[in-house]
Design an enzyme around this catalytic site. Sequence first.
Site, PDB file in Angstrom:
ATOM      1  N   GLU A 150      23.560 -22.146 -16.686  1.00  0.00           N
ATOM      2  CA  GLU A 150      23.942 -23.153 -15.697  1.00  0.00           C
ATOM      3  C   GLU A 150      23.070 -24.407 -15.809  1.00  0.00           C
ATOM      4  OE1 GLU A 150      26.720 -22.626 -14.281  1.00  0.00           O
ATOM      5  OE2 GLU A 150      26.756 -20.564 -15.024  1.00  0.00           O
TER       6      GLU A 150
ATOM      7  N   GLU B 191      27.840 -24.552 -12.110  1.00  0.00           N
ATOM      8  CA  GLU B 191      26.877 -25.581 -12.478  1.00  0.00           C
ATOM      9  C   GLU B 191      26.983 -26.862 -11.663  1.00  0.00           C
ATOM     10  OE1 GLU B 191      30.366 -26.110 -15.501  1.00  0.00           O
ATOM     11  OE2 GLU B 191      29.373 -24.468 -14.448  1.00  0.00           O
TER      12      GLU B 191
END
Length: 855
Positions: free
Chosen positions: A317, A283
């Site tokens: 994410e 992420e």
Amino acid sequence: MQASGPEPRRYHPDVIENPYRLPRAATPSHYRLRLEPDLDAATFRGTCRATVTVHVPTAELVCNAAELEVTRAHVESTDGPIACTISLDEDHERATFGPATTLAPGEYVLVTHFDGVLNDKLRGFYRSSFSDTDGATHVLATTQFESTNARRAFPCWDEPDLKAVFDVTLVVDPDLLAISCGRQISSEMLEDGRREVRFAPTMLLSTYLVAFMVGPLEASDPVHVSDTSVRIIHVPGKDHLIDFAKEAAAFSLAHFEEYFAIPYPGDKLDLLAIPDFASGAMENLGAVTFREILLLLDPQRSTQREQQRSVDVIAHEIAHMWFGDLVTMKWWEGIWLKEAFATFMEMHATNAWRPDWERWVDFGLSRSAAFDVDALAETRPIEYPVVSPADAEGMYDLLTYEKGAAVVRMLEQYLTPTVFRDGVRYYLASHAYGSTETTDLWDDLEHVSNQPVRRIMDSWIFQGGHPLVSIDLVDDTRVHLRQRRFRYDGVESGEQWGVPIVLRVYHDGASRSVPVLLESPDAIVEVGAHDAVLVNADASGFYRVDYSPAAATALAGLPPGAVAPIERYGLIDDAWAALVAGVLDPAAYLDLVQTFVDDDDLSVWQRILGTLHAIDHLLADDARGAYAAWVRRLLGPLLDRLGPDPAAEEDDRTGELRAAAFGTLGTIGVDGPTIERAAALLDDESADASLRAAAVGVVASVADTGRFDDLVRRFRDAETPQDERRYSYALAAVPGLADFERLLAMTVDGTIRTQDAPFVLALAMGNRHHGPRAWTHVVDNWAFIVSAFPSTSMVYLLGGIRSLSIEPLAAEIESFCLEHPLDQGAKTIAQHLERLRVNVGLRARVRDRVPTVLG
């Protein structure tokens, strides 16, 4: 009674007990980073200007650095530059800079010059490669910094609560694409022919969330969500596979902006498909990295499950942009907070995008895997102290993600979704750009809900295990609930939980929900008039259920459809857990399975089929013929109802159910017509994608050498990442020893990428015919495997030992693991070993009892 559980460990910012943690005499606020990667030489050179605030007089600045050669350093002050000595501590991955004069409190700039290697370990700043359609190899450079690998790319304060602004510049060859967290704000040609690309400064960000990539990559045309540009970045020639991911990303971004009531915190959102990537995805703010299989997908050639996995991870994410990036855990023991919540939110988004996929029902499979680990003596609390970087790596497991998400879901359902959402909004707004501990979330939810959230949740987060809730019918209006810890070994260890239970009470053809908070070992509960009572309505609670004979009989008397699919899934799942624990007779379990013969829910059947495969693996060879015939009798009616091919306007889950039953019929059912049709399906491009995927497994299970060669060819020539994985994983099931040996060689000679080889080897250990040979291969190649495979993947590789429940091999495996400890995932490996011992006992019971019901 108040549920018990240890208090969370806290770290005072000025008192550092952990030798791996940095002193706080000076902390960063801004990094100006300039990197010059050389892809041909696999090296990089960099300069970092870190603005730091010195809080107390100090004679040294201490930050993190690893696998770097720091060539020069100095400190800039208002009085001019100050020369520095440089000292590196490899064991604790630290760099100490000694200014010529003591630094008084105030602001300074630490300037470092350094060189590094673009490694092949899939961590830090590393290289990845791919082949084009002409067979030529190309190299790109990319990053993976979580948990503690930013220090391998530049000297930094590599701890999550030490947030700073990052101002990144990349110097690259002119024909390469450069990406970082912020949008590109300038691109200038240098006199030496290279191009200098500068990116906009980030918001306050932890080091593990910084990213940069350089290579012969292509960027899609953007789509816009509010003011945010969304693009897919990929290797050339894959643009026809990106539309699905782009649509899923745009939906997820809009969904979360509405849910969190906070705009996306970055200035653009790029999703990058990386050929070599150890994790599923990462992420990084504005530059999210993924395995190719999760972004590059053809909806016409992929299964519903593959599509759902893609949407899940993309949503996961993007959820992190708020829960992890905007608000970050203070220290690595809080990893669960961001990962469990992102796992919960991925399902929330996927369910909103495709309600027909019934994502919350499908969550049962993930919960089952977490239950399985959590039933071991070697389980751990969701949150526990983290000392070293290796400890942090060991936190990325089923308990962090799946149990954590299940506990979050349980709380959401107890508080109600609207109240829970409002509490999350309050939490994010209160802590934006900052760092938190677990209790901050509970306190903010408690503030909004007026419920004892911290008291309830502490018992779930700070102690391992989960309860078995038992129910008995007391009289016409009351039930008796009890709780005790559920363990496969049957040990009574005395833990108690604050269990938020939702009962479904049936009476006179209707049902109603009755919430109960069980905080004592047992309680008599008034539920009103009832014909039957189901514990764990919608299966939203993370606990097992045991029904007394009277309560079970009442449930069995309900009309078809009265119990929801996810609740039926729970009944099967709890029964299988009782079988593994030695409480339920394996023969009785198969009798129970037969009562579900008319069920048409995908998730219910996925759980049943999974357990049937497990039984097949444990049975003696001489019982398999009768067992295969029993499986054929069980699945015949289901496949007759479904038909051989998808009907017009058929929903995706029905297609997946047909494929799952087809695959099981052809493998453990050893059904001749199914095996014959599977071979034909491999070459039928017009056939249903899910059926074709199932056919690969069927064909591999009976493959001769000619068919093995064909499967290898299909793997090498795969046109999509999904096909590549499908064929490589299926090869692990081949029955011929010589072919199996060739597969094992492919895992260490580079034919199968190092990101994938650990998973293939784990599957190979589950090969019914040659699993022990796969283990020998791992032992013989241990030194190479440990050095070449991503360190985070080793626990997944060793998960394969659970299948080798044969004495004396199981004892030999345990000895080997104890004699060859790994730095990462020691707790997970201990869980694998315990589950292996559980399976040794399970094998004996299955072999003794199952043949008695096969006819």
